[in-house]
Design an enzyme around this catalytic site. Structure first.
Site, short mmCIF file in Angstrom:
data_model
loop_
_atom_site.label_atom_id
_atom_site.label_comp_id
_atom_site.label_asym_id
_atom_site.label_seq_id
_atom_site.Cartn_x
_atom_site.Cartn_y
_atom_site.Cartn_z
N GLU A 124 0.83 -1.21 0.00
CA GLU A 124 0.00 0.00 0.00
C GLU A 124 0.86 1.26 0.00
OE1 GLU A 124 -4.19 -0.57 0.96
OE2 GLU A 124 -3.41 -1.01 2.97
N GLU A 144 -4.70 -8.78 2.93
CA GLU A 144 -5.73 -8.44 3.92
C GLU A 144 -6.95 -9.35 3.88
OE1 GLU A 144 -3.14 -4.86 3.63
OE2 GLU A 144 -3.93 -6.34 2.23
#
Length: 270
Positions: A124, A144
């Site tokens: 990210e 995730e």
């Protein structure tokens, strides 16, 4: 030079090098790291002598994302450590998003030098950088969903804008790891180099950027991002507003003069 126990800072010429420095946890995010990152971005923006920033990791890893062991069982993140920095987060509740380049875009070019794991929160943060270099054995991925979590660092928005949507969705929905070569094939990174040389390659690219006119470089970067979601007509109009003032600078005149005189230009941000 700044930094914290989990984020080291050093200068090499006109490049500021920010190193995620928690190798015993594969540089998993911590509060000291996030505070150090944010302060590093601000320092780079405010120092005219800095023309580029390289983000890398210590100990053969880039970033393994959030420290899930520390975070498990708590909604406050108190397990992330760095209680001495908690007042910073209280004073600016957005600090962690700025640190991860979700809510902050440095005006200087940011290069990522990746070795080892660059996963979850590491991937990210990577999406907030401008130019990306990885060692052969680097790994990427957004894990995730495998943990029942959401990649809330910006990936559901940014990733489909940076790589083809089919690849973005596969990465987001499978939670599987990607090799450096595979990440390069889908366009997530730009260079794959022998292990241990990612920082060297990133610094070489940064040196090329540093040799260019800093006002021009910053205007070009700003134009690329601010026109990304515009129509072509609106984007071209915005480009002129960004671009024309650069031609009126002393640096532009110096660039032309240096070319004519066959010498390296001396830019003064003027």
């Amino acid at each position: 030079m700044g930094g914290t126990e989990h984020l080291s800072v050093r200068r090499e010429g006109a490049t500021l090098i920010l190193t995620l420095n928690r190798p015993e946890a594969r540089n998993a995010l911590s509060l000291p790291m996030l505070v150090g990152l944010y302060d590093g971005w601000v320092a780079a923006d405010e120092d005219d002598a800095v023309r580029s920033v390289v983000l890398t990791g210590a100990g053969g890893a880039f970033c393994a994302g959030m420290d899930l062991k520390a975070l498990a069982g708590t909604s406050t993140g108190k397990g992330m450590g760095g209680e001495d920095y908690r007042d910073r987060l209280k004073a600016d509740p957005d600090l962690h998003w700025k640190a991860m380049l979700r809510h902050h875009r440095p005006r200087k070019p940011v290069l990522a030098a990746v070795e080892g794991p660059c996963v979850a929160g590491g991937t990210e943060i990577l999406q907030g950088t401008d130019i990306r270099v990885a060692g052969d054995s680097a790994t990427f991925g957004l894990f995730e969903v495998k943990r029942g979590l959401f990649p809330i660092g910006g990936s559901t928005v940014r990733l489909p804008r940076q790589i083809p949507r089919t690849h973005a969705l596969e990465m987001l929905l499978t939670g599987r790891p990607y090799s450096a070569r595979e990440a390069a094939d889908v366009g997530l990174i730009g260079h794959v180099v022998p292990d241990g040389t990612a920082l060297e390659k990133a610094l070489a690219i940064a040196e090329q950027i540093n040799a260019c006119g800093p006002l021009a470089v910053e205007a070009v970067k700003a134009s690329v991002y601010e026109t990304a979601d515009m129509t072509e007509a609106d984007g071209l109009a915005a480009e002129l507003k960004r671009g024309w003032p650069v031609f009126d600078t002393a640096d532009a005149k110096e660039g032309a003069r240096a070319f004519a005189e066959k010498r390296p230009p001396v830019y003064r941000r003027a």
